[in-house]
Design an enzyme around this catalytic site. Sequence first.
Site, mmCIF file in Angstrom:
data_model
loop_
_atom_site.group_PDB
_atom_site.id
_atom_site.type_symbol
_atom_site.label_atom_id
_atom_site.label_comp_id
_atom_site.label_asym_id
_atom_site.label_seq_id
_atom_site.Cartn_x
_atom_site.Cartn_y
_atom_site.Cartn_z
ATOM 1 C CD GLU A 5 45.715 46.590 30.855
ATOM 2 O OE1 GLU A 5 46.016 47.313 31.827
ATOM 3 O OE2 GLU A 5 46.558 46.093 30.092
ATOM 4 C CB CYS A 11 45.513 50.378 33.552
ATOM 5 S SG CYS A 11 47.090 49.554 33.850
#
Length: 353
Positions: free
Chosen positions: A251, A287
């Site tokens: 990620e 994020c």
Amino acid sequence: MLKPPTFQAINAFTGEPLADDFPVHGKQDVDVACENAQAVARSFRQLSAAKRAQLLDTIAGKLEQNASVIAERAHLETALPLIRLNGEIGRTANQLRLFSEVLKQGAWSRATLDTPNPERTPLAKPDIRKQHIAIGPVAVFGASNFPLAFSAAGGDTASALAAGCPVIVKGHSAHPGTSELVAKCIEQALTECDLPQAIFTLLQGNQRELGTSLVTHPRIQAVGFTGSVTGGRALFDLAQQRAVPIPFYGELGAINPTFILPSALDDPQQLAEQYVQSMTLGSGQFCTKPGVVFVVDSDPASAFIESAQTLLLAHAPHTLLTPSIRNSYCEQSKLRASEAGLMCTTQDQGFSE
């Protein structure tokens, strides 16, 4: 005899080193951890789902029992507020219990039994069986922006342990004390569940060699990573360049382009408030942060931009997670401000050294 190299954590509020020393693990430490993990990989894979679920539940309980100590240390190392960190401990415990429940349900193994038929013609039908099994030792890299939920006992570790894979965590150098406290919880859980300590290993360090050695070690069968594009891409390339490439579950960071359509600009002020709240969440290190916004030129769009600028200027400053993140932010802000055609709205102290 030379003293083994060590490093210190940084007080995120003052920039000064904290008192504790942490080992700088290297290739030899990686070799030992990987061989030990491989030695228990088969027995851990064959361990019953109920026993692995017990381990995950026990780790969750240990984290909750030590929540105040862990949160205080993470607060010092990251400057993230205690309320956020306590919430993250709860999230981490819930992740562990989620995978425990998945184990208890059993469907994760995708077990399939294709019944044999010796009477079938022209050829007898064989007995065919298949199911998912653990692939072996997994390397997990801790994230700077989530010192708990994506770190030593985070989602990657929880899923790997649930599958029956020994885990070797490369702790993030920004919060080694936090990682050590969490690792102790896992070690205590392994002891209480009468399982080998080699099922989980924490390696610490502030040198790139550690991550490189871990990803390229032949005993490592998969990698979980949460972090920057630069770091993630480098590790991905290493994983794919091996004689036998391995899965890399990453990620990575992104600017998250956001498109605001005219129909969403009925209330520019309210939308600006929501945007700024999302953009600055967690010192701007989530994020999901909307890094760049596209709007169709219009009066409501201009009102949104003006409101967002005003709110950003009035927003209380945040302490960034690490000196390197702060330095990168300042450098990139100066670079953007120098580009033709861009208007920079900022506070002067944002660029102070």
